[in-house]
Design a protein around this motif. Structure first.
Motif, PDB file in Angstrom:
ATOM      1  N   PHE A   1       0.849  -1.205   0.000  1.00  0.00           N
ATOM      2  CA  PHE A   1       0.000   0.000   0.000  1.00  0.00           C
ATOM      3  C   PHE A   1       0.881   1.251   0.000  1.00  0.00           C
ATOM      4  O   PHE A   1       0.632   2.207  -0.738  1.00  0.00           O
ATOM      5  N   ALA A   2       1.964   1.204   0.800  1.00  0.00           N
ATOM      6  CA  ALA A   2       2.836   2.387   0.925  1.00  0.00           C
ATOM      7  C   ALA A   2       3.477   2.733  -0.425  1.00  0.00           C
ATOM      8  O   ALA A   2       3.536   3.896  -0.828  1.00  0.00           O
ATOM      9  N   ILE A   3       3.918   1.673  -1.132  1.00  0.00           N
ATOM     10  CA  ILE A   3       4.549   1.919  -2.451  1.00  0.00           C
ATOM     11  C   ILE A   3       3.540   2.612  -3.357  1.00  0.00           C
ATOM     12  O   ILE A   3       3.849   3.627  -3.999  1.00  0.00           O
ATOM     13  N   ALA A   4       2.315   2.099  -3.358  1.00  0.00           N
ATOM     14  CA  ALA A   4       1.280   2.701  -4.235  1.00  0.00           C
ATOM     15  C   ALA A   4       1.053   4.157  -3.824  1.00  0.00           C
ATOM     16  O   ALA A   4       0.971   5.060  -4.671  1.00  0.00           O
ATOM     17  N   LEU A   5       1.006   4.402  -2.525  1.00  0.00           N
ATOM     18  CA  LEU A   5       0.763   5.767  -2.025  1.00  0.00           C
ATOM     19  C   LEU A   5       1.878   6.706  -2.501  1.00  0.00           C
ATOM     20  O   LEU A   5       1.624   7.768  -3.070  1.00  0.00           O
ATOM     21  N   PHE A   6       3.140   6.273  -2.315  1.00  0.00           N
ATOM     22  CA  PHE A   6       4.262   7.142  -2.723  1.00  0.00           C
ATOM     23  C   PHE A   6       4.284   7.313  -4.240  1.00  0.00           C
ATOM     24  O   PHE A   6       4.533   8.391  -4.762  1.00  0.00           O
ATOM     25  N   LEU A   7       3.969   6.231  -4.932  1.00  0.00           N
ATOM     26  CA  LEU A   7       4.004   6.291  -6.404  1.00  0.00           C
ATOM     27  C   LEU A   7       3.005   7.337  -6.891  1.00  0.00           C
ATOM     28  O   LEU A   7       3.331   8.243  -7.653  1.00  0.00           O
ATOM     29  N   ARG A   8       1.777   7.232  -6.364  1.00  0.00           N
ATOM     30  CA  ARG A   8       0.747   8.154  -6.867  1.00  0.00           C
ATOM     31  C   ARG A   8       1.074   9.601  -6.468  1.00  0.00           C
ATOM     32  O   ARG A   8       0.947  10.535  -7.275  1.00  0.00           O
ATOM     33  N   THR A   9       1.532   9.790  -5.231  1.00  0.00           N
ATOM     34  CA  THR A   9       1.823  11.163  -4.787  1.00  0.00           C
ATOM     35  C   THR A   9       2.952  11.760  -5.628  1.00  0.00           C
ATOM     36  O   THR A   9       2.855  12.895  -6.097  1.00  0.00           O
ATOM     37  N   THR A  10       4.007  10.966  -5.821  1.00  0.00           N
ATOM     38  CA  THR A  10       5.161  11.494  -6.583  1.00  0.00           C
ATOM     39  C   THR A  10       4.743  11.776  -8.024  1.00  0.00           C
ATOM     40  O   THR A  10       5.082  12.815  -8.591  1.00  0.00           O
ATOM     41  N   ARG A  11       3.954  10.833  -8.585  1.00  0.00           N
ATOM     42  CA  ARG A  11       3.542  11.004  -9.989  1.00  0.00           C
ATOM     43  C   ARG A  11       2.771  12.317 -10.147  1.00  0.00           C
ATOM     44  O   ARG A  11       3.074  13.130 -11.022  1.00  0.00           O
TER      45      ARG A  11
ATOM     46  N   ILE B   1       7.796  18.666  -1.987  1.00  0.00           N
ATOM     47  CA  ILE B   1       6.949  18.983  -0.824  1.00  0.00           C
ATOM     48  C   ILE B   1       5.802  17.982  -0.626  1.00  0.00           C
ATOM     49  O   ILE B   1       5.665  17.414   0.456  1.00  0.00           O
ATOM     50  N   PRO B   2       5.003  17.689  -1.656  1.00  0.00           N
ATOM     51  CA  PRO B   2       3.934  16.705  -1.410  1.00  0.00           C
ATOM     52  C   PRO B   2       4.494  15.351  -0.957  1.00  0.00           C
ATOM     53  O   PRO B   2       3.905  14.664  -0.124  1.00  0.00           O
ATOM     54  N   VAL B   3       5.692  15.008  -1.484  1.00  0.00           N
ATOM     55  CA  VAL B   3       6.278  13.705  -1.111  1.00  0.00           C
ATOM     56  C   VAL B   3       6.677  13.729   0.368  1.00  0.00           C
ATOM     57  O   VAL B   3       6.424  12.779   1.120  1.00  0.00           O
ATOM     58  N   VAL B   4       7.258  14.850   0.813  1.00  0.00           N
ATOM     59  CA  VAL B   4       7.643  14.962   2.236  1.00  0.00           C
ATOM     60  C   VAL B   4       6.391  14.841   3.115  1.00  0.00           C
ATOM     61  O   VAL B   4       6.366  14.125   4.117  1.00  0.00           O
ATOM     62  N   THR B   5       5.306  15.493   2.669  1.00  0.00           N
ATOM     63  CA  THR B   5       4.071  15.424   3.467  1.00  0.00           C
ATOM     64  C   THR B   5       3.630  13.984   3.637  1.00  0.00           C
ATOM     65  O   THR B   5       3.372  13.523   4.751  1.00  0.00           O
ATOM     66  N   VAL B   6       3.556  13.250   2.524  1.00  0.00           N
ATOM     67  CA  VAL B   6       3.024  11.880   2.595  1.00  0.00           C
ATOM     68  C   VAL B   6       3.988  10.980   3.372  1.00  0.00           C
ATOM     69  O   VAL B   6       3.556  10.093   4.110  1.00  0.00           O
ATOM     70  N   THR B   7       5.298  11.250   3.247  1.00  0.00           N
ATOM     71  CA  THR B   7       6.270  10.437   4.003  1.00  0.00           C
ATOM     72  C   THR B   7       6.049  10.629   5.502  1.00  0.00           C
ATOM     73  O   THR B   7       5.913   9.649   6.253  1.00  0.00           O
ATOM     74  N   ALA B   8       5.949  11.879   5.921  1.00  0.00           N
ATOM     75  CA  ALA B   8       5.777  12.146   7.364  1.00  0.00           C
ATOM     76  C   ALA B   8       4.465  11.529   7.843  1.00  0.00           C
ATOM     77  O   ALA B   8       4.412  10.842   8.865  1.00  0.00           O
ATOM     78  N   THR B   9       3.394  11.724   7.074  1.00  0.00           N
ATOM     79  CA  THR B   9       2.075  11.219   7.503  1.00  0.00           C
ATOM     80  C   THR B   9       2.100   9.699   7.604  1.00  0.00           C
ATOM     81  O   THR B   9       1.681   9.124   8.604  1.00  0.00           O
TER      82      THR B   9
ATOM     83  N   PHE C   1       2.936  11.511  15.743  1.00  0.00           N
ATOM     84  CA  PHE C   1       2.404  12.000  14.460  1.00  0.00           C
ATOM     85  C   PHE C   1       2.595  13.511  14.357  1.00  0.00           C
ATOM     86  O   PHE C   1       3.117  14.029  13.364  1.00  0.00           O
ATOM     87  N   VAL C   2       2.234  14.220  15.427  1.00  0.00           N
ATOM     88  CA  VAL C   2       2.314  15.691  15.393  1.00  0.00           C
ATOM     89  C   VAL C   2       3.785  16.124  15.273  1.00  0.00           C
ATOM     90  O   VAL C   2       4.113  17.017  14.483  1.00  0.00           O
ATOM     91  N   SER C   3       4.667  15.440  16.017  1.00  0.00           N
ATOM     92  CA  SER C   3       6.078  15.884  15.920  1.00  0.00           C
ATOM     93  C   SER C   3       6.634  15.610  14.526  1.00  0.00           C
ATOM     94  O   SER C   3       7.389  16.407  13.962  1.00  0.00           O
ATOM     95  N   LEU C   4       6.196  14.493  13.921  1.00  0.00           N
ATOM     96  CA  LEU C   4       6.697  14.211  12.552  1.00  0.00           C
ATOM     97  C   LEU C   4       6.210  15.292  11.588  1.00  0.00           C
ATOM     98  O   LEU C   4       6.930  15.728  10.689  1.00  0.00           O
ATOM     99  N   ASN C   5       4.962  15.739  11.799  1.00  0.00           N
ATOM    100  CA  ASN C   5       4.463  16.797  10.918  1.00  0.00           C
ATOM    101  C   ASN C   5       5.268  18.082  11.119  1.00  0.00           C
ATOM    102  O   ASN C   5       5.492  18.848  10.177  1.00  0.00           O
ATOM    103  N   MET C   6       5.723  18.278  12.371  1.00  0.00           N
ATOM    104  CA  MET C   6       6.583  19.455  12.618  1.00  0.00           C
ATOM    105  C   MET C   6       7.870  19.323  11.798  1.00  0.00           C
ATOM    106  O   MET C   6       8.302  20.266  11.138  1.00  0.00           O
ATOM    107  N   VAL C   7       8.448  18.129  11.810  1.00  0.00           N
ATOM    108  CA  VAL C   7       9.698  17.901  11.041  1.00  0.00           C
ATOM    109  C   VAL C   7       9.417  18.179   9.560  1.00  0.00           C
ATOM    110  O   VAL C   7      10.191  18.837   8.855  1.00  0.00           O
ATOM    111  N   ALA C   8       8.233  17.733   9.120  1.00  0.00           N
ATOM    112  CA  ALA C   8       7.887  17.938   7.700  1.00  0.00           C
ATOM    113  C   ALA C   8       7.801  19.442   7.415  1.00  0.00           C
ATOM    114  O   ALA C   8       8.328  19.933   6.407  1.00  0.00           O
ATOM    115  N   ASP C   9       7.176  20.204   8.329  1.00  0.00           N
ATOM    116  CA  ASP C   9       7.065  21.657   8.126  1.00  0.00           C
ATOM    117  C   ASP C   9       8.458  22.265   7.986  1.00  0.00           C
ATOM    118  O   ASP C   9       8.709  23.118   7.129  1.00  0.00           O
TER     119      ASP C   9
END
Lengths: 322, 255, 284, 327
Positions: free
Chosen positions: A195-205, A241-249, A297-305
């Motif tokens: 599932f993760a591969i599909a998620l990253f693939l679609r976001t990056t694409r 940026i979108p890739v960083v968001t999905v990675t952190a989430t 989760f919240v701290s990871l989103n901070m790292v993403a920001d």
């Protein structure tokens, strides 16, 4: 200087969010059927003993006082004691954290290693002529459609019938040999990462496709820059940026304990622990588990920001006037 | 030709200051210093200046979209309040034709919107009013049934003007209303505005960075520089030698 | 207005076979799910209709379960339950998400911050863990599942709708409406809503696919749909006990579930390409 | 001497949801080495498509139906990607309308300029190029990001990027349309100075006829995907031979005397669904006759210019009395 302008309010927002999460969890435990008090004190406490216990746990104080004390204890790392073992819950979580951590990191690395390049390739191919890009979209849709527990069940069936060198279940800790540990971690990791591969693939694409429509890419092509250089210098960073968001989430989700993968493959991680505690009505563990996962989760989103501000200089720059 | 009756529009020492920057060190950015202007019925005041001169901000004050930090903006002697909008006394024509009309509504519905909001006419009367207004702006009344997507830029801008006039407003703000149009179509719209003003006697502000178009359409022109008006003079003087040297430099670019 | 979008979609599907595949697959599953019990597939509750844990055969195309019931009608029923539950949750998400997202995007100021914080808080809860908490609080069952699904999908919905509303609110026709005295409600319902429907529909399809994954995960953990009702997730849970000796009890619902989610993903991609085509350019 | 760019009978159509739309309907044009050429046309006239086609930078849904473009003798339509890429790198320089969107927002200016230059230039070389483009604080500009620059400065950087490898042909698509009036002249001065310095041909695409005539030696007026009039600037502006050119001059605000009424061109710009068999301007033309609606006007020499109109002679005679250009 710019980063501080940008991060200071983010820190405040994260604190407010965590406060909100804690409040929600605190209140939800008050709504448990049969009353929180009965659960804390156990169903058998009666009469005087019950009043004494209520006194000791301070359950008769006004609700916001209880919340204040509970929150204050939380801030000092005291997540309360297990209702079953009566030992601090946090110790058990810390003991199990490395296991969930390992599963999360392995899954994330596998997903990034496969999802990102495929996503970039699919985005670039879709940009050009021909249907090559559609293959990327099909793989993306397929991967995102098969839940991890379906894949997990299929793996268990296959590997228990013809155990091709991989043990199903029976976790071997890292310190008892890397290879043995990996042998037990491969199956849960792969079933999670589809599932993760599909998620990253679609976001990056999508990110790559969106960047390709930017004017500066056309300008780079007009300057006769090699496609390879255009991708390396311009496309990847602008699509980051979108890739960083999905990675952190997604990493936050994994660190919260991939409950099903841990249950299916009996990996003694945080997720498994919270799930089994629920069955024993040990709500203190469930409460602590949800709080910890949300905090991660919240701290990871901070790292993403923080990463956004590094990648895109416009973020956090003082807005110009009229 | 502008009668000396009470001014429809008056800016009395109007100033606007934006607050910018994070909470702990707020900086004040003066967008408009202090403006005193009056516009009579049937008169168009051109407002020219470069980006950041404050001309758009002044326009937004006139539409009640921004409250002035200093001074007062009066419509027919009354300070601005939302009720004036519902009466349909005020309207606007903006820059981009492709977004002038709600793409999901038929053009007729969009043009009738100000009437629908005022709510004093029934559906049939509104439909009739739209048909005659479309003809008046040079569009076939049948266009009322079309979607904005099927119209050209010039046609959409005519629709926007029809909508702006449908409630017989006392005052219209044209904010870069012809800047996105081609030269050949621009002239059509400029002449249309002139004819309609002569007929309906509305007061108007024509905001634009396009000096030539502003000079053609306006009776008087105010030149703005960094939030202040450096010169106000009849349009005719901008055909040869305006007084202020900034105006002179500006108009030299279209000599 | 809807005619405008459907004409474009129709023209699009002829060109995009993936979208067509998704649409057809979804249609078949929906028909099975809704009208399954009318079809001659056997009685899902007839205990002992066949051998216990019988392999797939002509009489029982998907074999039989531990009580000898024909598995085909149970799976078909499971499709119905899964779709129904996910649809209810997603409709709740869409309505709340659209209203809050529009309010946040258009009203700015305190409303925007408040809604953004609510979204952040809900977003911080990993879905399944929140499911465990919800099961503890309101007990396992369909209600808990719906609450969990909505909580997991609303934050993203709010963010998407908010960002689209922000850009639409700056458009000329909205400014013109405000200047002509339109009330806030009128601006939101007449001018903003029709122009954000496209983005909302795209987000709806993704929310539906996420919702089916969460619902089946919860049911797999025994926290979602409770017996006698059975969603695909619950069938997977019951079947996993006999995984090694009767694999079809797990693989059948698993594949059907994957097909359902796949159809929605493909349909979502196709709709997105139709409404917001992202034609990149070649670097050659 | 061979022309820097030789365009022969060039036809381009775009595939859209609602069928094909023809942007270029048979263009024949030779751009001389070192020449300053202005191409005037309104939206939909096809001027941007023509400019982009010279570097084969058309959108993915564009389709070249006929004709060819030779840049320095090499075909842009049939050559392989690598050849065209080298062509763009060594011979062509493009300047775009919106400077902000032509620069990578996440990369400092100095690095972007270095990437566009030959080999791996040091900071001194980068700053020299920025100074050539008229930027007086090259160090600060090189260190800043695009969003930290003003519109004028950003366009100067875009021009620096375009001339980094001393191209033979500079193509500027509406280079000053998104800039303020006062900066506009200085940017145009820079463009023409760069051309003079490198001896390149300069092609400017614009909707502003006055600016083009004022600055370019030769002017082309495009309408409905065709060249309707082409010739020496003063001649074309002084006594236009095509009704569209004449109507354009009379319709543009700024030429009129105080109080004089502008003379708009009625109707709407055309959308070509197929190569035109008639004169695309006929529906809006005051001089249109039956022949214009039947027969596609061929391009022919009329009084020093080349015009695509059956009644060019009468128009030129009538327009002889057109307003003199206020020098």
């Amino acid at each position: 200087m710019r980063l501080i302008y940008f991060l200071a309010p983010r820190l405040l927002i994260a604190a407010i969010t965590m406060f909100g999460v804690a409040l929600l969890v605190f209140l939800s435990l008050r709504l448990i059927p049969g009353g929180y008090a009965d659960i804390v004190l156990g169903p058998f406490a009666t009469g005087a003993a019950r009043d004494l216990l209520i006194q000791r746990y301070g359950l008769d104080e006004p609700i916001f006082v209880q919340f204040g004390k509970w929150l204050w204890a939380l801030l000092q790392g005291d997540f309360g004691n297990s209702m079953v073992t009566n030992k601090p819950v946090i110790d058990e979580f810390l003991r199990r954290a490395p296991v969930t951590g390992e599963l999360a990191i392995l899954t994330l690395l596998l997903a990034l290693a496969i999802g990102l390049p495929l996503g970039v390739w699919s985005g670039l191919a879709e940009g050009g002529a021909g249907g090559k890009g559609r293959l990327g979209r099909l793989v993306g849709a397929l991967g995102a459609s098969v839940p991890d527990f379906v894949i997990g069940s299929a793996f268990i069936f296959i590997f228990s019938k013809w155990s091709l060198g991989l043990k199903v279940g029976g976790f071997v800790p890292l310190d008892q040999g890397l290879w043995d540990n990996l042998k037990t971690m491969i199956l849960p990791t792969v079933s999670l990462s589809v599932f993760a591969i599909a998620l990253f693939l679609r976001t990056t694409r999508d990110a790559v496709l969106r960047v390709m429509t930017d004017g500066h890419i056309l300008a780079a092509v007009a300057r006769g820059q090699r496609p390879r250089d255009i991708v390396r210098h311009h496309v990847l960073r602008n699509a980051a940026i979108p890739v960083v968001t999905v990675t952190a989430t997604y990493f936050g989700f994994l660190l919260g304990g991939a409950v099903i993968a841990e249950v299916l493959f009996s990996i003694p991680g945080v997720g498994y622990y919270i799930f089994s505690s629920l069955e024993e009505r040990d709500y203190a563990v469930v409460q602590a588990g949800v709080l910890l996962a949300a905090f991660v989760f919240v701290s990871l989103n901070m790292v993403a920001d923080f990463a956004y501000a590094l990648i895109d200089p416009r973020i956090g720059a003082a807005r110009s006037g009229t | 030709m502008t009668d000396v009756a009470a001014p429809v529009i008056a800016f009395r020492g109007v100033g606007v200051t934006y607050r910018k920057g994070p909470v702990w060190n707020r900086t004040e950015v003066p967008a408009v210093g202090a403006v005193d202007l009056e516009i009579a019925a049937g008169e168009t005041l051109g407002l020219v200046g470069e980006s950041g001169s404050g001309k758009t901000t002044l326009g937004r004050v006139a539409l009640g979209l921004i409250r002035p930090s200093r001074g007062e903006f009066l419509i027919e002697g009354r300070p601005f309040d939302p009720a004036i909008r519902r009466e349909g006394a005020l309207s606007v024509v903006l820059q981009h034709p492709e977004w002038a009309l709600n793409p999901r509504l038929r053009c007729g519905v969009s043009v009738a919107e100000p009437l629908t909001i005022r709510g004093d006419l029934d559906r049939q009367a509104r439909r009739q009013r739209v048909a005659s207004m479309l003809e008046r702006v040079g569009l076939d009344p049948g266009f009322a049934e079309r979607y904005p997507g099927d119209l050209s830029g010039g046609q959409r801008q005519r629709m926007a003007i029809a909508r702006a006039l449908i409630t017989e407003p006392r005052f219209i703000v044209f904010d870069e209303a012809v800047s996105a149009l081609d030269v050949s179509v621009q002239a059509q719209i400029l002449n249309l505005i002139r004819e309609l003003q002569a007929e309906h006697r509305f007061a108007a502000i024509f905001i634009s960075h396009d000096l030539a178009a502003t000079r053609y359409i306006s009776h008087r022109i105010a030149v703005m520089l960094k939030g202040d008006i450096v010169e106000v003079a009849p349009a005719r003087t901008f055909y040869d030698m305006p007084a202020h040297d900034y105006s002179r430099a500006l108009y030299a670019t279209i000599r | 207005m809807i005619a405008l979008a459907s004409a474009r979609l129709g023209r699009f599907f002829r060109r995009d076979s993936l979208g067509l595949l998704g649409a057809v697959l979804l249609l078949v599953l929906l028909i099975l799910g809704i009208f399954g019990d009318l079809l001659p597939l056997g009685d899902p509750n007839a205990i002992g209709a066949g051998p216990r844990l019988g392999a797939p055969s002509l009489a029982f195309p998907l074999g039989t379960d531990d009580l000898g019931r024909s598995y085909l009608p149970r799976v078909v029923e499971g499709i119905g339950v899964t779709f129904l539950l996910s649809a209810i949750a997603v409709i709740i998400t869409a309505v709340i998400g659209t209203l809050l997202g529009m309010a946040a995007g258009y009203l700015h100021g305190a409303t925007d911050h408040l809604i953004a914080r609510i979204a952040d808080i809900l977003f911080a809860f990993p879905a399944l863990l929140f499911g465990l908490l919800a099961a503890a609080v309101i007990g396992p069952g369909s209600i808990a599942a719906i609450v969990v699904i909505s909580t997991a999908t609303i934050p993203l919905f709010i963010r998407v709708v908010r960002s689209v509303t922000l850009s639409v609110a700056e458009r000329e026709f909205v400014v013109a409406a405000v200047v002509s005295g339109a009330s806030t409600w009128r601006v939101m319902l007449v001018h903003l809503l029709p122009n954000i429907l496209g983005a909302a529909i795209i987000q709806l399809t993704y929310a539906l696919s996420v919702s089916m994954i969460i619902e089946s995960a919860l049911s797999f953990l025994g926290l979602g749909v409770q017996p006698p009702a059975a969603s695909l997730g619950s069938l997977l849970r019951l079947g996993s006990v006999y995984l090694t000796i009767a694999p079809w009890l797990v693989l059948a619902p698993g594949l059907v579930l994957a097909a359902a989610i796949m159809s929605i993903n493909l349909l979502g991609d196709a709709i997105r390409d139709a409404l917001d085509p992202l034609r990149g350019r070649s670097l050659k | 001497m061979t022309a820097a760019v030789d365009i022969r009978d060039f036809v381009v159509a775009y595939e859209t949801g609602g069928g094909a739309v023809f942007a270029l309907d048979g263009i024949d044009l030779a751009i001389g080495a070192g020449e300053t050429l202005g191409i005037v046309g309104e939206s939909g006239s096809g001027k941007s498509t023509l400019g982009m086609a010279i570097g084969r930078l058309l959108a993915p849904n564009a389709r070249i139906d006929a004709g060819d473009i030779l840049v320095a003798g090499c075909s842009v339509t049939t050559s392989d990607d690598e050849t065209v890429r080298r062509l763009r790198r060594e011979r062509l320089g493009f300047v775009f309308q919106n400077p902000m969107s032509a620069l990578d927002p996440t990369m400092r200016i100095g690095r972007q300029v270095a990437l566009a230059m030959e080999g791996t230039p040091d900071t001194a070389a980068v700053e020299r190029l920025l100074v050539r483009a008229g930027l007086d604080e090259p160090g600060r500009v090189a260190r800043s990001f695009p969003h930290e620059l003003s519109g004028g400065m950003a366009q100067r950087v875009v021009i620096a990027l375009a001339i980094a490898r001393n191209p033979q042909i500079l193509i500027a698509d509406e280079p000053t349309a998104s800039l303020d009036a006062s900066i506009r002249d200085r940017i145009l001065d820079l463009l023409f100075a760069m051309r003079a310095e490198t001896g390149a041909s300069l092609v400017i695409l614009s909707h502003d006829l006055r600016m083009i005539v004022h600055r370019c030696e030769r002017v082309i007026v495009m309408y409905g995907g065709r060249i309707v009039e082409m010739g020496e600037s003063q001649a074309v502006f002084g006594s236009p031979a095509h009704p569209y050119t004449r109507a354009l001059i009379r319709a543009a605000a700024g030429n009129e005397a105080p109080g004089e009424q502008l003379d708009p061109i009625p109707g709407v710009p055309p959308v070509l669904r197929a190569p035109s068999a008639d004169c695309a301007f006929a529906p809006r033309c005051a001089h249109a006759a039956e022949r214009c609606r039947r027969e596609r006007p061929a391009e022919r020499a009329v009084g020093g210019s080349r015009v695509a109109c059956h009644f060019a002679e009468e128009i030129m005679a009538a327009s002889g009395t057109a307003r003199e250009v206020a020098e």
